[in-house]
Design an enzyme around this catalytic site. Structure first.
Site, PDB file in Angstrom:
ATOM      1  N   ASP A  25       0.874  -1.171   0.000  1.00  0.00           N
ATOM      2  CA  ASP A  25       0.000   0.000   0.000  1.00  0.00           C
ATOM      3  C   ASP A  25       0.913   1.223   0.000  1.00  0.00           C
ATOM      4  OD1 ASP A  25      -2.231   1.537   0.019  1.00  0.00           O
ATOM      5  OD2 ASP A  25      -3.021   0.841   1.936  1.00  0.00           O
ATOM      6  N   ASP A  32      -3.360   7.194  -3.254  1.00  0.00           N
ATOM      7  CA  ASP A  32      -4.741   7.667  -3.349  1.00  0.00           C
ATOM      8  C   ASP A  32      -5.099   8.511  -2.139  1.00  0.00           C
ATOM      9  OD1 ASP A  32      -4.498   5.413  -1.724  1.00  0.00           O
ATOM     10  OD2 ASP A  32      -6.537   4.739  -2.079  1.00  0.00           O
ATOM     11  N   CYS A  37     -14.148 -24.349  16.979  1.00  0.00           N
ATOM     12  CA  CYS A  37     -13.348 -24.219  15.758  1.00  0.00           C
ATOM     13  C   CYS A  37     -12.406 -25.420  15.675  1.00  0.00           C
ATOM     14  CB  CYS A  37     -12.561 -22.915  15.836  1.00  0.00           C
ATOM     15  SG  CYS A  37     -11.245 -22.781  14.635  1.00  0.00           S
ATOM     16  N   CYS A  51      -7.221 -24.034  18.340  1.00  0.00           N
ATOM     17  CA  CYS A  51      -8.402 -24.368  19.154  1.00  0.00           C
ATOM     18  C   CYS A  51      -8.439 -25.840  19.536  1.00  0.00           C
ATOM     19  CB  CYS A  51      -9.673 -23.966  18.412  1.00  0.00           C
ATOM     20  SG  CYS A  51      -9.706 -22.201  18.080  1.00  0.00           S
TER      21      CYS A  51
HETATM   22 ZN   LIG Z   1      -9.524 -21.856  15.918  1.00  0.00          ZN
END
Ligand SMILES: [Zn+2]
Length: 546
Positions: free
Chosen positions: A87, A122, A274, A279
Protein backbone atom coordinates in the site's frame (compact mmCIF):
# COMPACT_ATOMS: atom_id res chain seq x y z
CA UNK A 1 -3.09 -9.97 -19.40
CA UNK A 2 -2.19 -10.61 -15.77
CA UNK A 3 -5.63 -11.91 -14.75
CA UNK A 4 -7.33 -14.93 -16.17
CA UNK A 5 -10.77 -16.14 -15.12
CA UNK A 6 -11.03 -19.91 -14.74
CA UNK A 7 -14.44 -20.48 -13.23
CA UNK A 8 -17.53 -18.50 -12.26
CA UNK A 9 -20.57 -18.61 -10.05
CA UNK A 10 -22.98 -15.66 -9.66
CA UNK A 11 -20.48 -12.78 -10.18
CA UNK A 12 -17.81 -14.63 -8.20
CA UNK A 13 -14.85 -16.00 -10.07
CA UNK A 14 -11.86 -18.25 -9.64
CA UNK A 15 -8.99 -16.37 -11.24
CA UNK A 16 -5.27 -16.68 -11.82
CA UNK A 17 -3.38 -13.51 -11.04
CA UNK A 18 0.08 -13.63 -12.59
CA UNK A 19 2.77 -11.62 -10.86
CA UNK A 20 6.54 -11.66 -11.15
CA UNK A 21 6.85 -13.73 -7.94
CA UNK A 22 4.34 -16.30 -9.08
CA UNK A 23 0.68 -16.87 -9.77
CA UNK A 24 -1.98 -16.70 -7.07
CA UNK A 25 -5.43 -18.14 -7.30
CA UNK A 26 -8.23 -15.72 -6.46
CA UNK A 27 -10.36 -15.02 -4.50
CA UNK A 28 -7.50 -14.40 -2.10
CA UNK A 29 -7.11 -12.82 1.29
CA UNK A 30 -4.02 -10.65 1.71
CA UNK A 31 -3.26 -10.50 5.43
CA UNK A 32 -1.81 -7.09 6.22
CA UNK A 33 1.66 -7.32 7.72
CA UNK A 34 2.86 -4.34 9.72
CA UNK A 35 6.63 -4.21 9.18
CA UNK A 36 7.05 -2.97 12.78
CA UNK A 37 4.94 -5.56 14.53
CA UNK A 38 4.16 -9.07 13.38
CA UNK A 39 2.17 -11.37 15.63
CA UNK A 40 2.66 -14.03 12.93
CA UNK A 41 5.97 -13.90 10.98
CA UNK A 42 5.32 -13.68 7.20
CA UNK A 43 7.42 -16.79 6.58
CA UNK A 44 5.04 -18.80 8.79
CA UNK A 45 2.06 -17.31 7.01
CA UNK A 46 3.24 -19.10 3.89
CA UNK A 47 4.33 -22.38 5.48
CA UNK A 48 1.60 -22.86 8.11
CA UNK A 49 -1.36 -20.87 6.79
CA UNK A 50 -0.89 -21.22 3.01
CA UNK A 51 -1.03 -17.43 2.61
CA UNK A 52 0.54 -17.11 -0.82
CA UNK A 53 -0.03 -13.37 -0.96
CA UNK A 54 0.13 -10.62 1.67
CA UNK A 55 0.01 -6.87 1.90
CA UNK A 56 2.34 -4.49 3.66
CA UNK A 57 2.79 -0.75 3.79
CA UNK A 58 5.48 0.93 1.72
CA UNK A 59 5.04 4.22 3.57
CA UNK A 60 5.95 2.64 6.92
CA UNK A 61 8.85 0.78 5.30
CA UNK A 62 10.12 4.02 3.77
CA UNK A 63 9.95 5.72 7.19
CA UNK A 64 11.74 3.00 9.12
CA UNK A 65 13.84 0.77 6.84
CA UNK A 66 14.43 2.65 3.60
CA UNK A 67 17.94 1.39 2.84
CA UNK A 68 17.48 -2.24 3.92
CA UNK A 69 14.27 -2.42 1.88
CA UNK A 70 15.92 -1.12 -1.29
CA UNK A 71 18.91 -3.41 -0.78
CA UNK A 72 17.02 -6.63 0.03
CA UNK A 73 13.74 -5.85 -1.71
CA UNK A 74 10.50 -6.08 0.21
CA UNK A 75 10.58 -9.90 -0.02
CA UNK A 76 13.99 -9.99 1.69
CA UNK A 77 12.97 -7.43 4.29
CA UNK A 78 9.89 -9.44 5.32
CA UNK A 79 11.57 -12.82 4.75
CA UNK A 80 8.67 -13.99 2.61
CA UNK A 81 8.74 -15.73 -0.75
CA UNK A 82 5.11 -15.36 -1.76
CA UNK A 83 3.44 -12.51 -3.61
CA UNK A 84 3.64 -9.11 -1.91
CA UNK A 85 1.37 -6.13 -2.43
CA UNK A 86 2.36 -2.75 -0.99
CA UNK A 87 0.00 0.00 0.00
CA UNK A 88 1.12 3.54 -0.60
CA UNK A 89 0.31 5.48 2.55
CA UNK A 90 -3.26 6.18 1.51
CA UNK A 91 -4.37 4.61 4.78
CA UNK A 92 -2.19 7.07 6.70
CA UNK A 93 -3.78 9.90 4.69
CA UNK A 94 -7.15 8.66 5.89
CA UNK A 95 -6.04 8.55 9.54
CA UNK A 96 -3.75 11.61 9.76
CA UNK A 97 -5.15 13.75 6.94
CA UNK A 98 -1.92 13.82 4.94
CA UNK A 99 1.50 12.21 4.51
CA UNK A 100 4.93 13.78 4.16
CA UNK A 101 5.68 12.10 0.87
CA UNK A 102 4.80 12.93 -2.71
CA UNK A 103 3.16 10.51 -5.07
CA UNK A 104 6.27 10.47 -7.23
CA UNK A 105 8.50 9.60 -4.26
CA UNK A 106 6.27 6.78 -3.10
CA UNK A 107 5.92 5.33 -6.62
CA UNK A 108 9.72 5.45 -7.07
CA UNK A 109 10.21 3.89 -3.65
CA UNK A 110 7.75 1.08 -4.40
CA UNK A 111 9.49 0.40 -7.71
CA UNK A 112 12.79 0.28 -5.80
CA UNK A 113 11.65 -2.26 -3.20
CA UNK A 114 10.16 -4.48 -5.91
CA UNK A 115 6.75 -5.69 -4.68
CA UNK A 116 4.51 -7.61 -7.08
CA UNK A 117 1.48 -5.37 -6.66
CA UNK A 118 1.44 -1.72 -5.60
CA UNK A 119 -1.02 1.10 -5.07
CA UNK A 120 -0.73 4.70 -6.26
CA UNK A 121 -0.98 7.39 -3.58
CA UNK A 122 -4.74 7.67 -3.35
CA UNK A 123 -6.75 9.91 -1.08
CA UNK A 124 -9.28 7.60 0.62
CA UNK A 125 -12.69 9.17 1.14
CA UNK A 126 -13.40 7.36 4.41
CA UNK A 127 -16.74 7.34 6.15
CA UNK A 128 -19.11 10.24 6.75
CA UNK A 129 -17.48 12.71 4.35
CA UNK A 130 -19.81 15.35 2.91
CA UNK A 131 -20.52 15.09 -0.81
CA UNK A 132 -18.23 18.06 -1.42
CA UNK A 133 -15.35 16.63 0.58
CA UNK A 134 -15.83 13.21 -0.99
CA UNK A 135 -15.81 14.73 -4.49
CA UNK A 136 -12.54 16.44 -3.63
CA UNK A 137 -10.92 13.10 -2.61
CA UNK A 138 -12.14 11.54 -5.84
CA UNK A 139 -10.65 14.40 -7.86
CA UNK A 140 -7.28 14.15 -6.12
CA UNK A 141 -7.17 10.37 -6.55
CA UNK A 142 -8.17 10.59 -10.22
CA UNK A 143 -5.62 13.32 -10.88
CA UNK A 144 -2.88 11.29 -9.24
CA UNK A 145 -3.92 8.25 -11.28
CA UNK A 146 -3.56 10.32 -14.47
CA UNK A 147 -0.17 11.61 -13.37
CA UNK A 148 1.03 8.13 -12.44
CA UNK A 149 -0.16 6.24 -15.48
CA UNK A 150 2.75 7.08 -17.83
CA UNK A 151 5.28 6.23 -15.19
CA UNK A 152 3.78 2.86 -14.26
CA UNK A 153 2.41 1.65 -17.54
CA UNK A 154 5.27 -0.63 -18.48
CA UNK A 155 6.24 -1.59 -14.96
CA UNK A 156 6.67 -5.25 -13.98
CA UNK A 157 4.57 -4.36 -10.92
CA UNK A 158 0.78 -4.74 -11.19
CA UNK A 159 -0.49 -1.28 -10.26
CA UNK A 160 -3.80 -0.78 -8.51
CA UNK A 161 -6.27 1.98 -9.41
CA UNK A 162 -8.32 2.81 -6.29
CA UNK A 163 -11.94 3.88 -6.77
CA UNK A 164 -13.06 6.37 -4.11
CA UNK A 165 -16.26 8.19 -3.23
CA UNK A 166 -17.13 6.74 0.18
CA UNK A 167 -20.84 6.12 0.52
CA UNK A 168 -21.70 8.55 -2.32
CA UNK A 169 -22.70 6.27 -5.18
CA UNK A 170 -22.66 8.99 -7.85
CA UNK A 171 -19.04 9.71 -6.96
CA UNK A 172 -18.10 6.02 -7.01
CA UNK A 173 -19.65 5.85 -10.48
CA UNK A 174 -17.68 8.87 -11.68
CA UNK A 175 -14.44 7.63 -10.10
CA UNK A 176 -14.83 4.12 -11.56
CA UNK A 177 -15.59 5.47 -15.05
CA UNK A 178 -12.45 7.65 -14.99
CA UNK A 179 -10.16 4.94 -13.63
CA UNK A 180 -11.74 2.25 -15.76
CA UNK A 181 -10.46 4.07 -18.84
CA UNK A 182 -6.89 3.91 -17.55
CA UNK A 183 -4.84 0.75 -18.02
CA UNK A 184 -4.54 -0.39 -14.40
CA UNK A 185 -3.99 -4.12 -13.93
CA UNK A 186 -6.12 -4.24 -10.79
CA UNK A 187 -8.95 -2.00 -9.61
CA UNK A 188 -9.90 -1.47 -5.99
CA UNK A 189 -12.70 0.03 -3.96
CA UNK A 190 -11.73 2.17 -1.00
CA UNK A 191 -13.50 2.99 2.24
CA UNK A 192 -15.59 -0.11 2.93
CA UNK A 193 -14.08 -0.74 6.40
CA UNK A 194 -16.29 1.63 8.38
CA UNK A 195 -19.31 0.64 6.32
CA UNK A 196 -18.70 -2.96 7.38
CA UNK A 197 -17.99 -2.06 10.99
CA UNK A 198 -21.38 -0.35 11.09
CA UNK A 199 -22.98 -3.42 9.53
CA UNK A 200 -24.25 -1.35 6.59
CA UNK A 201 -24.04 -4.33 4.24
CA UNK A 202 -26.84 -3.11 2.01
CA UNK A 203 -24.82 0.06 1.39
CA UNK A 204 -21.72 -2.04 0.84
CA UNK A 205 -23.58 -4.02 -1.86
CA UNK A 206 -24.55 -0.73 -3.57
CA UNK A 207 -20.98 0.56 -3.39
CA UNK A 208 -19.45 -2.61 -4.83
CA UNK A 209 -22.06 -2.96 -7.58
CA UNK A 210 -21.72 0.70 -8.58
CA UNK A 211 -17.96 0.31 -8.91
CA UNK A 212 -18.16 -3.04 -10.73
CA UNK A 213 -20.74 -1.79 -13.24
CA UNK A 214 -18.33 0.93 -14.33
CA UNK A 215 -15.04 -0.99 -14.43
CA UNK A 216 -13.61 -3.49 -16.94
CA UNK A 217 -14.83 -6.92 -15.77
CA UNK A 218 -11.76 -8.76 -16.99
CA UNK A 219 -9.50 -7.18 -14.35
CA UNK A 220 -9.09 -8.29 -10.76
CA UNK A 221 -11.11 -6.29 -8.24
CA UNK A 222 -9.78 -5.61 -4.75
CA UNK A 223 -11.93 -4.61 -1.77
CA UNK A 224 -9.71 -2.58 0.55
CA UNK A 225 -9.78 -3.34 4.26
CA UNK A 226 -12.42 -6.05 4.06
CA UNK A 227 -11.32 -8.66 6.48
CA UNK A 228 -14.13 -10.36 8.28
CA UNK A 229 -14.74 -13.88 7.00
CA UNK A 230 -18.50 -13.62 7.49
CA UNK A 231 -18.78 -11.25 4.52
CA UNK A 232 -16.40 -13.00 2.11
CA UNK A 233 -19.20 -15.01 0.46
CA UNK A 234 -21.23 -11.83 -0.12
CA UNK A 235 -18.31 -9.81 -1.47
CA UNK A 236 -17.09 -12.62 -3.73
CA UNK A 237 -20.63 -13.17 -5.06
CA UNK A 238 -20.54 -9.56 -6.25
CA UNK A 239 -17.21 -10.02 -8.03
CA UNK A 240 -14.56 -9.08 -5.45
CA UNK A 241 -11.35 -11.05 -6.05
CA UNK A 242 -8.91 -9.70 -3.46
CA UNK A 243 -9.28 -8.62 0.14
CA UNK A 244 -6.60 -7.13 2.33
CA UNK A 245 -7.12 -7.08 6.00
CA UNK A 246 -5.41 -6.41 9.25
CA UNK A 247 -8.55 -7.59 11.05
CA UNK A 248 -7.06 -10.96 12.07
CA UNK A 249 -4.42 -9.08 14.11
CA UNK A 250 -6.51 -6.07 15.19
CA UNK A 251 -9.30 -8.31 16.45
CA UNK A 252 -6.77 -10.46 18.31
CA UNK A 253 -5.37 -7.38 20.06
CA UNK A 254 -8.90 -6.63 21.17
CA UNK A 255 -9.53 -10.15 22.47
CA UNK A 256 -11.97 -10.86 19.65
CA UNK A 257 -12.35 -14.37 18.27
CA UNK A 258 -13.50 -14.57 14.64
CA UNK A 259 -15.92 -17.16 13.33
CA UNK A 260 -17.17 -17.64 9.78
CA UNK A 261 -20.55 -16.39 11.01
CA UNK A 262 -19.58 -13.61 13.42
CA UNK A 263 -17.30 -12.52 16.24
CA UNK A 264 -17.12 -13.47 19.91
CA UNK A 265 -15.29 -11.81 22.77
CA UNK A 266 -12.85 -14.31 24.23
CA UNK A 267 -14.38 -13.72 27.71
CA UNK A 268 -17.76 -14.91 26.39
CA UNK A 269 -16.41 -18.26 25.29
CA UNK A 270 -16.51 -21.34 27.44
CA UNK A 271 -15.57 -23.58 24.48
CA UNK A 272 -13.64 -22.95 21.28
CA UNK A 273 -16.01 -23.84 18.42
CA UNK A 274 -13.35 -24.22 15.76
CA UNK A 275 -11.23 -27.00 14.29
CA UNK A 276 -8.00 -25.03 13.73
CA UNK A 277 -4.76 -26.27 15.37
CA UNK A 278 -4.90 -23.50 18.00
CA UNK A 279 -8.40 -24.37 19.15
CA UNK A 280 -7.75 -28.13 19.11
CA UNK A 281 -4.73 -27.75 21.38
CA UNK A 282 -6.08 -25.18 23.85
CA UNK A 283 -9.14 -24.65 26.03
CA UNK A 284 -10.95 -21.33 26.25
CA UNK A 285 -9.78 -21.02 29.87
CA UNK A 286 -6.12 -21.58 28.84
CA UNK A 287 -6.36 -18.68 26.38
CA UNK A 288 -8.01 -16.35 28.90
CA UNK A 289 -5.31 -17.03 31.51
CA UNK A 290 -2.34 -16.51 29.18
CA UNK A 291 0.16 -13.67 29.12
CA UNK A 292 -1.21 -11.08 26.76
CA UNK A 293 1.51 -11.51 24.10
CA UNK A 294 0.93 -15.26 23.90
CA UNK A 295 -2.82 -14.78 23.78
CA UNK A 296 -2.46 -12.15 21.06
CA UNK A 297 -0.37 -14.49 18.92
CA UNK A 298 -2.72 -17.46 19.36
CA UNK A 299 -5.85 -15.41 18.72
CA UNK A 300 -4.25 -13.89 15.61
CA UNK A 301 -3.36 -17.41 14.44
CA UNK A 302 -6.90 -18.65 15.03
CA UNK A 303 -8.37 -15.59 13.27
CA UNK A 304 -6.10 -16.15 10.29
CA UNK A 305 -6.91 -19.88 10.10
CA UNK A 306 -10.63 -19.10 10.14
CA UNK A 307 -10.25 -16.42 7.46
CA UNK A 308 -8.15 -18.61 5.15
CA UNK A 309 -10.55 -21.54 5.58
CA UNK A 310 -13.50 -19.34 4.66
CA UNK A 311 -11.77 -18.20 1.48
CA UNK A 312 -11.23 -21.88 0.60
CA UNK A 313 -14.88 -22.62 1.36
CA UNK A 314 -15.95 -19.81 -0.98
CA UNK A 315 -13.64 -21.10 -3.73
CA UNK A 316 -14.92 -24.64 -3.37
CA UNK A 317 -18.49 -23.31 -3.55
CA UNK A 318 -17.70 -21.51 -6.83
CA UNK A 319 -16.19 -24.68 -8.28
CA UNK A 320 -19.25 -26.70 -7.27
CA UNK A 321 -21.76 -24.05 -8.36
CA UNK A 322 -22.95 -23.69 -4.76
CA UNK A 323 -21.98 -20.09 -4.05
CA UNK A 324 -25.60 -19.01 -3.76
CA UNK A 325 -26.24 -21.70 -1.13
CA UNK A 326 -23.19 -20.56 0.88
CA UNK A 327 -24.26 -16.94 0.48
CA UNK A 328 -27.70 -17.67 1.93
CA UNK A 329 -26.22 -19.55 4.87
CA UNK A 330 -23.74 -16.76 5.66
CA UNK A 331 -26.33 -14.02 5.26
CA UNK A 332 -28.50 -15.71 7.91
CA UNK A 333 -25.79 -15.05 10.47
CA UNK A 334 -26.87 -11.44 10.99
CA UNK A 335 -30.06 -9.49 10.16
CA UNK A 336 -27.98 -6.78 8.45
CA UNK A 337 -26.47 -9.39 6.12
CA UNK A 338 -29.96 -10.82 5.53
CA UNK A 339 -31.17 -7.35 4.50
CA UNK A 340 -28.25 -7.12 2.07
CA UNK A 341 -29.19 -10.51 0.63
CA UNK A 342 -32.77 -9.34 0.09
CA UNK A 343 -31.54 -6.11 -1.48
CA UNK A 344 -29.69 -8.12 -4.15
CA UNK A 345 -33.01 -8.48 -6.00
CA UNK A 346 -32.29 -4.98 -7.32
CA UNK A 347 -29.20 -6.37 -9.09
CA UNK A 348 -30.68 -9.65 -10.24
CA UNK A 349 -29.95 -8.95 -13.90
CA UNK A 350 -26.28 -8.20 -13.14
CA UNK A 351 -26.01 -11.39 -11.10
CA UNK A 352 -27.59 -13.44 -13.86
CA UNK A 353 -25.28 -12.10 -16.57
CA UNK A 354 -22.14 -13.43 -14.94
CA UNK A 355 -23.53 -16.77 -13.89
CA UNK A 356 -22.66 -19.87 -15.92
CA UNK A 357 -25.67 -21.52 -17.53
CA UNK A 358 -25.01 -25.02 -16.29
CA UNK A 359 -23.26 -26.12 -13.14
CA UNK A 360 -24.17 -29.77 -13.23
CA UNK A 361 -25.92 -29.83 -9.90
CA UNK A 362 -29.34 -29.03 -8.55
CA UNK A 363 -30.55 -25.72 -7.19
CA UNK A 364 -31.76 -25.31 -3.61
CA UNK A 365 -34.67 -22.97 -2.96
CA UNK A 366 -35.27 -21.94 0.66
CA UNK A 367 -37.66 -18.97 0.60
CA UNK A 368 -38.31 -15.78 -1.33
CA UNK A 369 -34.71 -14.61 -0.73
CA UNK A 370 -33.80 -17.34 -3.22
CA UNK A 371 -35.87 -15.54 -5.88
CA UNK A 372 -32.72 -13.53 -6.65
CA UNK A 373 -30.88 -16.70 -7.66
CA UNK A 374 -29.45 -16.24 -11.17
CA UNK A 375 -31.19 -19.45 -12.28
CA UNK A 376 -34.61 -17.95 -11.49
CA UNK A 377 -33.80 -14.69 -13.31
CA UNK A 378 -32.47 -16.61 -16.29
CA UNK A 379 -35.60 -18.73 -16.53
CA UNK A 380 -37.78 -15.62 -16.23
CA UNK A 381 -35.96 -14.09 -19.22
CA UNK A 382 -36.20 -17.31 -21.15
CA UNK A 383 -39.96 -17.50 -20.63
CA UNK A 384 -40.96 -13.85 -20.91
CA UNK A 385 -38.42 -12.53 -23.43
CA UNK A 386 -37.12 -15.41 -25.52
CA UNK A 387 -39.83 -18.05 -25.62
CA UNK A 388 -41.83 -18.39 -28.86
CA UNK A 389 -44.41 -21.12 -29.28
CA UNK A 390 -44.25 -23.24 -32.42
CA UNK A 391 -45.97 -22.02 -35.57
CA UNK A 392 -49.75 -22.53 -35.46
CA UNK A 393 -50.00 -22.59 -31.68
CA UNK A 394 -52.82 -20.34 -30.45
CA UNK A 395 -54.03 -21.97 -27.23
CA UNK A 396 -52.25 -22.05 -23.92
CA UNK A 397 -53.03 -24.85 -21.50
CA UNK A 398 -51.76 -24.19 -17.99
CA UNK A 399 -51.62 -27.30 -15.84
CA UNK A 400 -50.61 -27.58 -12.20
CA UNK A 401 -47.19 -29.21 -12.00
CA UNK A 402 -47.07 -32.97 -11.49
CA UNK A 403 -45.54 -34.33 -8.31
CA UNK A 404 -42.44 -35.81 -9.93
CA UNK A 405 -39.73 -34.29 -12.08
CA UNK A 406 -39.09 -34.06 -14.97
CA UNK A 407 -42.73 -33.06 -15.38
CA UNK A 408 -42.94 -34.24 -19.00
CA UNK A 409 -42.26 -37.87 -18.13
CA UNK A 410 -44.37 -38.03 -14.96
CA UNK A 411 -47.28 -40.52 -15.10
CA UNK A 412 -49.82 -37.69 -14.61
CA UNK A 413 -48.47 -35.68 -17.55
CA UNK A 414 -48.33 -38.75 -19.76
CA UNK A 415 -51.98 -39.54 -19.03
CA UNK A 416 -53.08 -35.96 -19.80
CA UNK A 417 -51.09 -35.86 -23.04
CA UNK A 418 -52.51 -39.19 -24.22
CA UNK A 419 -56.08 -38.05 -23.48
CA UNK A 420 -55.56 -34.71 -25.24
CA UNK A 421 -54.05 -36.34 -28.33
CA UNK A 422 -56.97 -38.79 -28.53
CA UNK A 423 -59.66 -36.19 -28.20
CA UNK A 424 -58.08 -33.27 -30.11
CA UNK A 425 -56.51 -35.12 -33.00
CA UNK A 426 -54.70 -32.69 -35.30
CA UNK A 427 -55.73 -29.73 -33.13
CA UNK A 428 -53.28 -31.00 -30.50
CA UNK A 429 -50.50 -29.21 -32.42
CA UNK A 430 -52.23 -25.85 -31.77
CA UNK A 431 -51.71 -26.34 -28.06
CA UNK A 432 -48.87 -24.99 -25.88
CA UNK A 433 -48.83 -27.08 -22.72
CA UNK A 434 -47.14 -25.46 -19.73
CA UNK A 435 -46.97 -26.45 -16.08
CA UNK A 436 -47.21 -23.84 -13.39
CA UNK A 437 -45.55 -24.05 -10.01
CA UNK A 438 -43.30 -22.00 -7.75
CA UNK A 439 -40.53 -20.92 -8.01
CA UNK A 440 -39.86 -21.15 -11.78
CA UNK A 441 -43.55 -20.28 -12.37
CA UNK A 442 -43.97 -21.51 -15.94
CA UNK A 443 -42.42 -24.71 -17.24
CA UNK A 444 -43.25 -25.42 -20.90
CA UNK A 445 -43.66 -29.15 -21.53
CA UNK A 446 -40.82 -29.20 -24.07
CA UNK A 447 -38.40 -27.48 -21.67
CA UNK A 448 -39.22 -29.46 -18.56
CA UNK A 449 -36.15 -31.68 -18.82
CA UNK A 450 -33.71 -28.80 -19.26
CA UNK A 451 -31.51 -27.48 -16.45
CA UNK A 452 -32.49 -26.57 -13.78
CA UNK A 453 -36.22 -27.26 -14.23
CA UNK A 454 -35.93 -30.87 -13.23
CA UNK A 455 -33.02 -30.35 -10.84
CA UNK A 456 -34.15 -28.31 -7.89
CA UNK A 457 -35.19 -28.95 -4.32
CA UNK A 458 -37.39 -26.51 -2.46
CA UNK A 459 -38.36 -25.96 1.16
CA UNK A 460 -42.13 -26.18 1.72
CA UNK A 461 -44.57 -24.60 2.26
CA UNK A 462 -43.96 -21.76 -0.19
CA UNK A 463 -43.93 -18.31 1.38
CA UNK A 464 -46.31 -15.57 0.24
CA UNK A 465 -43.70 -13.61 -1.73
CA UNK A 466 -42.77 -16.69 -3.73
CA UNK A 467 -46.45 -17.38 -4.49
CA UNK A 468 -47.04 -13.72 -5.46
CA UNK A 469 -44.03 -13.84 -7.77
CA UNK A 470 -45.32 -17.05 -9.37
CA UNK A 471 -48.78 -15.57 -9.96
CA UNK A 472 -47.26 -12.44 -11.53
CA UNK A 473 -45.15 -14.54 -13.87
CA UNK A 474 -48.11 -16.69 -14.91
CA UNK A 475 -50.16 -13.58 -15.68
CA UNK A 476 -47.35 -12.04 -17.75
CA UNK A 477 -46.87 -15.25 -19.71
CA UNK A 478 -50.58 -15.92 -20.27
CA UNK A 479 -51.01 -12.35 -21.56
CA UNK A 480 -48.57 -12.88 -24.44
CA UNK A 481 -50.07 -11.96 -27.78
CA UNK A 482 -49.62 -15.37 -29.38
CA UNK A 483 -52.23 -17.00 -27.16
CA UNK A 484 -55.77 -16.15 -28.23
CA UNK A 485 -57.17 -18.70 -25.78
CA UNK A 486 -55.97 -19.61 -22.34
CA UNK A 487 -57.19 -22.57 -20.34
CA UNK A 488 -56.12 -22.48 -16.75
CA UNK A 489 -56.62 -25.68 -14.80
CA UNK A 490 -57.18 -24.69 -11.27
CA UNK A 491 -55.51 -26.47 -8.41
CA UNK A 492 -56.20 -24.32 -5.35
CA UNK A 493 -53.58 -26.18 -3.34
CA UNK A 494 -50.84 -24.57 -5.44
CA UNK A 495 -51.55 -20.86 -5.41
CA UNK A 496 -54.61 -20.47 -3.17
CA UNK A 497 -56.85 -17.53 -4.03
CA UNK A 498 -54.16 -16.05 -6.28
CA UNK A 499 -55.53 -18.16 -9.16
CA UNK A 500 -58.97 -16.64 -8.68
CA UNK A 501 -57.46 -13.14 -8.88
CA UNK A 502 -55.39 -14.19 -11.87
CA UNK A 503 -58.49 -15.55 -13.56
CA UNK A 504 -60.31 -12.23 -13.08
CA UNK A 505 -57.38 -10.21 -14.36
CA UNK A 506 -56.89 -12.37 -17.42
CA UNK A 507 -60.59 -12.08 -18.19
CA UNK A 508 -60.25 -8.32 -18.44
CA UNK A 509 -57.90 -8.69 -21.38
CA UNK A 510 -60.04 -8.42 -24.51
CA UNK A 511 -58.08 -10.94 -26.57
CA UNK A 512 -58.01 -13.71 -23.99
CA UNK A 513 -60.68 -16.37 -23.92
CA UNK A 514 -60.07 -17.84 -20.58
CA UNK A 515 -61.56 -20.91 -19.05
CA UNK A 516 -60.73 -21.93 -15.57
CA UNK A 517 -61.48 -25.48 -14.84
CA UNK A 518 -60.93 -27.17 -11.56
CA UNK A 519 -58.95 -30.28 -12.22
CA UNK A 520 -57.75 -30.96 -8.69
CA UNK A 521 -55.40 -33.89 -8.91
CA UNK A 522 -53.93 -34.40 -12.37
CA UNK A 523 -54.26 -38.14 -11.92
CA UNK A 524 -58.08 -38.08 -11.86
CA UNK A 525 -59.04 -39.55 -15.28
CA UNK A 526 -62.57 -38.14 -15.18
CA UNK A 527 -61.24 -34.62 -14.72
CA UNK A 528 -58.68 -35.17 -17.47
CA UNK A 529 -61.39 -36.26 -19.91
CA UNK A 530 -63.52 -33.29 -19.00
CA UNK A 531 -60.56 -31.02 -19.66
CA UNK A 532 -59.90 -32.63 -23.06
CA UNK A 533 -63.49 -32.01 -24.08
CA UNK A 534 -63.48 -28.40 -22.90
CA UNK A 535 -60.43 -27.84 -25.06
CA UNK A 536 -61.98 -29.63 -28.02
CA UNK A 537 -65.05 -27.43 -27.86
CA UNK A 538 -63.05 -24.25 -27.46
CA UNK A 539 -60.59 -24.97 -30.25
CA UNK A 540 -63.24 -26.28 -32.58
CA UNK A 541 -65.37 -23.17 -32.06
CA UNK A 542 -62.46 -20.88 -32.84
CA UNK A 543 -61.27 -22.81 -35.91
CA UNK A 544 -64.83 -22.56 -37.35
CA UNK A 545 -64.92 -18.84 -36.85
CA UNK A 546 -64.96 -16.84 -40.09
ZN1 LIG B 1 -9.52 -21.86 15.92
Amino acid sequence: MSFEIKDRDILGRIGKLKTRSGTVETPSLLPVVNPLEQPIPPREMLSRFKCKILMTNSYIIKKHFPEEAIKQGVHGLLNYEGVIATDSGGYQVLIYGDVDVSQEEIIDFQEAIRPDIAVILDHPTGWGASHEKAAWTVDITNRRAEEAINKIQNSPILWVGPVQGGEHLDLIEHSAQKLGNMPFQIYALGSPTQVMERYLFKLLVDMIMTAKRNLPLNRAFHLFGAGHPFMFALAVSLGCDLFDSAAYALYARDGRYMLPYGTKKLEELSCLPCSCPVCRSHDAEDLKDMYSQDRLRLLAEHNLYVSMAEIDRVKQAIKEGMLWELLEVRCRSHPALSSALRALIQYKNDLEKGNPSFKGRGVFYYDSASLTRPEITRHEKRILQNYRPQLGVDTLLLLPAPKTKPFSSSPEAEEVITALKNVLGSDYSRLAICFYCPPFSIVPLELSETYPLSQYEAALPWDNETLDYTATQIEAFASKEWFSKVVLCDDPTVLGNRLQILHERLHQKPSARLITTSIGELSDSKAINKLAHILEELMHASSNRP
